[in-house]
Design a protein around this motif. Structure first.
Motif, PDB file in Angstrom:
ATOM      1  N   GLY A 157       0.800  -1.223   0.000  1.00  0.00           N
ATOM      2  CA  GLY A 157       0.000   0.000   0.000  1.00  0.00           C
ATOM      3  C   GLY A 157       0.831   1.271   0.000  1.00  0.00           C
ATOM      4  N   CYS A 158       0.140   2.413   0.012  1.00  0.00           N
ATOM      5  CA  CYS A 158       0.837   3.692  -0.125  1.00  0.00           C
ATOM      6  C   CYS A 158      -0.014   4.813   0.460  1.00  0.00           C
ATOM      7  CB  CYS A 158       1.085   3.952  -1.610  1.00  0.00           C
ATOM      8  SG  CYS A 158       1.956   5.483  -1.911  1.00  0.00           S
ATOM      9  N   ASN A 159       0.653   5.722   1.195  1.00  0.00           N
ATOM     10  CA  ASN A 159      -0.071   6.868   1.782  1.00  0.00           C
ATOM     11  C   ASN A 159      -0.119   8.069   0.856  1.00  0.00           C
ATOM     12  OD1 ASN A 159      -0.504   5.436   4.072  1.00  0.00           O
ATOM     13  ND2 ASN A 159       0.950   6.554   5.358  1.00  0.00           N
ATOM     14  N   ASN A 160       0.639   8.032  -0.248  1.00  0.00           N
ATOM     15  CA  ASN A 160       0.613   9.172  -1.167  1.00  0.00           C
ATOM     16  C   ASN A 160      -0.650   9.084  -2.029  1.00  0.00           C
ATOM     17  OD1 ASN A 160       3.190  10.080  -0.310  1.00  0.00           O
ATOM     18  ND2 ASN A 160       4.083   8.399  -1.478  1.00  0.00           N
ATOM     19  N   ARG A 161      -0.934  10.184  -2.692  1.00  0.00           N
ATOM     20  CA  ARG A 161      -2.139  10.214  -3.526  1.00  0.00           C
ATOM     21  C   ARG A 161      -1.820  10.863  -4.868  1.00  0.00           C
ATOM     22  NH1 ARG A 161      -3.203   6.940  -0.369  1.00  0.00           N
ATOM     23  NH2 ARG A 161      -4.960   6.871   1.108  1.00  0.00           N
ATOM     24  N   CYS A 162      -0.834  10.313  -5.561  1.00  0.00           N
ATOM     25  CA  CYS A 162      -0.459  10.858  -6.866  1.00  0.00           C
ATOM     26  C   CYS A 162      -1.702  10.794  -7.765  1.00  0.00           C
ATOM     27  CB  CYS A 162       0.688  10.056  -7.462  1.00  0.00           C
ATOM     28  SG  CYS A 162       2.128  10.028  -6.367  1.00  0.00           S
ATOM     29  N   SER A 163      -1.945  11.880  -8.497  1.00  0.00           N
ATOM     30  CA  SER A 163      -3.261  11.996  -9.150  1.00  0.00           C
ATOM     31  C   SER A 163      -3.447  11.006 -10.298  1.00  0.00           C
ATOM     32  CB  SER A 163      -3.476  13.429  -9.642  1.00  0.00           C
ATOM     33  OG  SER A 163      -2.502  13.774 -10.599  1.00  0.00           O
ATOM     34  N   PHE A 164      -2.331  10.464 -10.835  1.00  0.00           N
ATOM     35  CA  PHE A 164      -2.445   9.547 -11.974  1.00  0.00           C
ATOM     36  C   PHE A 164      -2.547   8.088 -11.534  1.00  0.00           C
ATOM     37  CE2 PHE A 164       1.962  10.501 -11.009  1.00  0.00           C
ATOM     38  CZ  PHE A 164       2.482   9.255 -10.774  1.00  0.00           C
ATOM     39  N   CYS A 165      -2.492   7.842 -10.216  1.00  0.00           N
ATOM     40  CA  CYS A 165      -2.257   6.471  -9.733  1.00  0.00           C
ATOM     41  C   CYS A 165      -3.453   5.955  -8.946  1.00  0.00           C
ATOM     42  CB  CYS A 165      -1.013   6.478  -8.851  1.00  0.00           C
ATOM     43  SG  CYS A 165      -0.640   4.872  -8.143  1.00  0.00           S
ATOM     44  N   ILE A 166      -3.826   4.710  -9.168  1.00  0.00           N
ATOM     45  CA  ILE A 166      -4.941   4.134  -8.416  1.00  0.00           C
ATOM     46  C   ILE A 166      -4.454   3.046  -7.451  1.00  0.00           C
ATOM     47  CG2 ILE A 166      -6.772   4.666 -10.083  1.00  0.00           C
ATOM     48  CD1 ILE A 166      -6.470   1.723 -11.065  1.00  0.00           C
ATOM     49  N   ILE A 167      -3.130   2.964  -7.289  1.00  0.00           N
ATOM     50  CA  ILE A 167      -2.623   1.899  -6.406  1.00  0.00           C
ATOM     51  C   ILE A 167      -3.168   2.038  -4.976  1.00  0.00           C
ATOM     52  CG2 ILE A 167      -0.493   1.097  -5.261  1.00  0.00           C
ATOM     53  CD1 ILE A 167       0.747   0.973  -8.049  1.00  0.00           C
ATOM     54  N   PRO A 168      -3.203   3.263  -4.396  1.00  0.00           N
ATOM     55  CA  PRO A 168      -3.779   3.341  -3.036  1.00  0.00           C
ATOM     56  C   PRO A 168      -5.235   2.869  -3.004  1.00  0.00           C
ATOM     57  CG  PRO A 168      -2.520   5.322  -3.523  1.00  0.00           C
ATOM     58  CD  PRO A 168      -2.625   4.555  -4.813  1.00  0.00           C
ATOM     59  N   LYS A 169      -5.977   3.089  -4.110  1.00  0.00           N
ATOM     60  CA  LYS A 169      -7.370   2.600  -4.136  1.00  0.00           C
ATOM     61  C   LYS A 169      -7.377   1.074  -4.204  1.00  0.00           C
ATOM     62  CE  LYS A 169      -9.816   6.454  -6.235  1.00  0.00           C
ATOM     63  NZ  LYS A 169      -9.468   7.260  -7.377  1.00  0.00           N
TER      64      LYS A 169
HETATM   65  S1  SF4 Z   1       2.630   6.576  -7.855  1.00  0.00           S
HETATM   66 FE1  SF4 Z   1       1.005   5.543  -6.655  1.00  0.00          FE
HETATM   67  S2  SF4 Z   1       2.100   3.987  -5.475  1.00  0.00           S
HETATM   68 FE2  SF4 Z   1       3.644   5.452  -6.224  1.00  0.00          FE
HETATM   69  S3  SF4 Z   1       3.867   6.993  -4.585  1.00  0.00           S
HETATM   70 FE3  SF4 Z   1       2.271   7.769  -5.965  1.00  0.00          FE
HETATM   71  S4  SF4 Z   1       0.324   7.024  -5.100  1.00  0.00           S
HETATM   72 FE4  SF4 Z   1       1.961   5.809  -4.171  1.00  0.00          FE
END
Ligand code: SF4
Length: 452
Positions: A157-169
């Protein structure tokens, strides 16, 4: 876990039940597959090398980009056609409706790192053998990588919320493994012959944040569950250790002295994604490139051999010609030695899809080519500078094309994604040997040499 409403009765295998595995996606997914295989073998199932020999097939999917989703759906279709009995897990498993709409015959769908749910699904559809031979499983677990290197997953998992990424979802917030568990696993891998550890996660530098850097004991000493202590612990094992997916937080500076001392491999995989402040802001990523350049200069002052790998996205919504030029200047000035570059894709459910000013496909393509050319120049300059040096090279395999030839990698190259070193040797070598090689030639990426 989502089962189809009319699941067929479990298969009663007369012989040892066999499960086929199709593993798609990134090294993190590969580690999930290894864990599942380890569990299957521990329970007495056999792993089938092909569809024909399998009683059922597990497909571990990737759902990060639309192209990966398409590849996953195609792989599920192929497995259904070839075998008929298919369980799906992994990132795309977080969207069971997508899978079941495309492939209603799938027996069950489980999400990412739901090991228990995957095993439940296997038990439901393929009865486990009665007398599992637990001792058939080596202590280090079962791996899909060659014997001499291994991925070491430190968190999910990941605490960041990069706008292009759905990994946290898909995978949720950061969940770190306790440091003594990670270090014990690494120790077992090294005892089993691993010469190179590849540390992976979604965000390696955030390691331990979720458990407030909880201290634990390993080999009689206290280690906090944090990036620096992890590096210290792994550095004490005497093998190559690469840090992947390091988010560019300031505390990354702290492991540079460990590289200078030779404890950690002088290699950092930092996915910068871009260099222009407005683009980074739209990506919801930190962005003070002047500071980043100054820090990289300091790292290289202290560790001159440091190799930096990164990934970038070109054609992000709103990226102007000027933003793109800033990116090219950055990779030249920072000397990003290895880089992956992706043309921006609208990933379903990612926030960035709603941004204005999407870049036309032809322009994305043109920028991608210009990026790759600029990066090839940086890489070629580094490669040319290695000629005449003697480097440590880890041997991966024999070079089938060249008698007496071997293919290996220097400390600047991770397996699968980076360059290789072609070496000639008078004596026989084997995978995992670390040799000293005199570098005699180079092309844009790869090196050529003789065992010294
Ligand atoms: S790209 Fe996705 S997985 Fe990587 S730091 Fe950003 S939100 Fe987290």
């Amino acid at each position: 876990m989502t089962d189809t409403p009319l699941a067929p009765a479990p298969i009663r295998a007369a012989k040892t039940p066999k499960v086929g595995i199709v593993s798609l996606g990134c090294p993190k997914a590969l580690v999930d597959s290894e864990r599942i295989i380890t569990r299957l073998r521990a329970e007495g199932y056999q792993i089938a090398p092909d569809y024909a020999g399998a009683d059922l097939v597990l497909v571990n999917t990737c759902g990060f980009l639309d192209s990966a989703r398409d590849e996953s759906l195609a792989a599920i279709g192929e497995a259904i056609e070839a075998n008929g009995k298919v369980i799906v897990t992994g990132c795309l498993g977080a969207e069971p409706d997508v899978i079941q709409r495309a492939h209603p015959k799938v027996l069950a769908v489980t999400g990412p790192h739901q090991y228990e749910a995957v095993m439940d699904a296997v038990h439901t559809h393929l009865t486990p053998p009665h007398n599992p031979h637990l001792d058939l499983v080596p202590e280090s677990g079962l791996r899909l990588t060659p014997r001499h290197y291994a991925y070491l997953k430190i968190s999910e998992g990941c605490n960041n919320r990069c706008s292009f990424c759905i990994i946290p979802k898909l995978r949720g917030d950061l969940v770190s493994r306790p440091i003594h568990h990670v270090l014990t696993e690494a120790e077992k891998l090294v005892a089993a012959g691993v010469m190179e550890l590849l540390v992976i996660s979604q965000d390696t530098s955030a390691y331990g944040l979720d458990i407030r850097y909880k201290p634990e004991t390993w080999r009689g000493a206290e280690y906090e569950t944090r990036f620096l202590d992890l590096a210290r612990g792994l550095g004490s094992l005497g093998v190559w250790t690469r840090m992947h997916y390091v988010y560019p937080y300031p505390h990354v500076d702290n492991i540079i002295p460990l590289m200078a001392e030779g404890l950690i491999t002088p290699y950092l995989d930092i996915p910068f994604q871009h260099a222009s402040a407005p683009v980074l802001k739209a990506m919801k990523r930190p962005g003070n490139q002047d500071k980043v350049l100054a820090r990289i200069a300091n790292w290289r002052r202290d560790v001159p051999d440091l190799a930096i790998r990164s990934t970038f996205i070109v054609g992000f919504p709103g990226e102007t010609d000027q933003d793109f030029d800033i990116l090219l200047d950055f990779i030249r000035e920072a000397k990003i030695d290895r880089a992956g570059c992706f043309q921006y894709e609208n990933v379903a459910h990612a926030e960035s899809g709603k941004l204005d000013n999407h870049v036309p496909a032809e322009l994305k393509e043109e920028r991608w080519h210009r990026f790759m050319e600029a990066q090839a120049e940086v890489s070629a300059a580094r490669a040319a500078a290695q000629v005449g040096k003697t480097l440590d090279v880890i041997i991966d395999e024999a070079d089938d094309q060249t008698p007496g030839g071997w293919i290996g990698r220097s400390k600047a190259d991770a397996p699968e994604v980076d360059a290789v070193v072609y070496v000639a040797s008078k004596s026989a070598l084997k995978s995992g040997d670390i040799v000293r090689a005199r570098i005699t030639g180079a092309d844009d990426y790869d090196l050529y040499g003789d065992v010294a």
